[in-house]
Design an enzyme around this catalytic site. Structure first.
Site, PDB file in Angstrom:
ATOM      1  N   GLU A 116       0.841  -1.205   0.000  1.00  0.00           N
ATOM      2  CA  GLU A 116       0.000   0.000   0.000  1.00  0.00           C
ATOM      3  C   GLU A 116       0.873   1.251   0.000  1.00  0.00           C
ATOM      4  OE1 GLU A 116      -3.910  -0.653   2.629  1.00  0.00           O
ATOM      5  OE2 GLU A 116      -2.037  -0.804   3.711  1.00  0.00           O
TER       6      GLU A 116
ATOM      7  N   ASP B 216     -10.028 -11.322   5.066  1.00  0.00           N
ATOM      8  CA  ASP B 216     -10.341 -12.666   5.568  1.00  0.00           C
ATOM      9  C   ASP B 216     -11.528 -12.545   6.517  1.00  0.00           C
ATOM     10  OD1 ASP B 216      -7.717 -11.557   7.175  1.00  0.00           O
ATOM     11  OD2 ASP B 216      -9.208 -12.383   8.529  1.00  0.00           O
TER      12      ASP B 216
END
Ligand code: SAH
Length: 253
Positions: free
Chosen positions: A13, A217
């Site tokens: 990122e 997740d």
């Protein structure tokens, strides 16, 4: 001009943010690389948060104290807890709780001693702006990720949620643990390892804070197997597009 601090939880990122900054200069403090420059006409300091509450708190403290940022925004990934919070969705925090804080019986469960509170709020305006930018990006998810990536990760219609994010020094990867968190803090939408710590530091300094997390997740036994690929191909692209969209819409002050 107001200075905006950007904390990225993942190397990928931060790399994407740095690639978008034309003029970044590195300043090393406390073993961390702070990147000072501009993005979309705003003064920005970007840094890797590091993982876990203490590391993220140190990173944030330097941003606030040394670089005197006027607002702080965090991007990263998180495990989904709330029903309907699916892999590929985005959660914008409206508040944070440290799920592993427990000074009971001296203080109520989850309360941070001497603060008289368990929950630290995200800034309402900043959170609203980021939720709006997230909505705009996810509405064009195929544009940012490519239809192939959406299909491959089985991301159907990604949604933006706004609500409570939990933080603690544990990667939650069993159904038993995520079930226990859901039971003790039923309002929680997602769990990660940094946000509540950074929110507490920003509370101390009186600086507005907000966080955007892409769900990587479900914090269970089937926690995403290809975590790194998901970060590279989905989460870091969402973060970049959301931050960029947010900065374009934000008036420089
Ligand atoms: N494999 C990674 C480590 C990721 S640690 C690496 O090598 O860099 C987990 C990071 O993702 C933390 O920043 C945390 O905030 C977030 N996270 C994602 N899913 C999580 C979960 N189920 N529980 C706790 N943190 C989670």
């Amino acid at each position: 001009m107001a200075v905006i601090g950007i904390m990225s939880a993942m190397h990928e990122e931060l790399a994407a943010v740095l690639a978008a900054m034309p003029d970044e200069q590195r300043v090393k403090v406390a073993g961390r690389d702070y990147w000072v420059g501009h993005w979309q006409g705003h003064s920005v300091v970007a840094v890797l948060s590091r993982i876990g509450k203490v590391a993220a708190a140190t990173t944030a403290t330097v941003l606030l104290d040394r670089f005197e940022v006027d607002a702080l925004v965090f991007t990263g990934v998180a495990g989904g807890l709330g029903s309907g919070v699916r892999v590929g969705d985005v959660v914008v925090a409206d508040g944070f709780v440290q799920h592993d804080m427990d000074a009971s019986p001296l203080f109520p469960r989850h309360e941070v001693p001497l603060y008289g509170r368990a929950r630290f709020e995200a800034d309402v305006d900043l959170g609203g702006q980021l939720a709006q930018a997230s909505g705009q990006v996810l509405a064009n998810a195929a544009l940012h990720l490519g239809a192939g990536t959406l299909a491959e990760f089985q991301l159907h219609v990604p949604r933006v949620h706004q609500g409570l994010i939990l933080s603690g020094d544990r990667f939650i990867s069993t159904s038993a643990e995520s079930q226990a968190l859901r039971q003790s803090l039923p309002k929680a939408l997602a769990v990660e390892m940094e946000g509540a710590a950074v929110a507490q530091v920003c509370h101390d300094y009186g600086v507005p804070f907000a966080a955007v997390r892409t769900i990587s997740d479900r914090a269970d036994d089937a926690a995403h197997t290809d975590f790194q690929r998901f970060i590279r191909e989905v989460a870091s692209r969402y973060s970049l597009a959301i931050l960029s969209q947010w900065l374009i819409c934000r008036q420089p002050v």
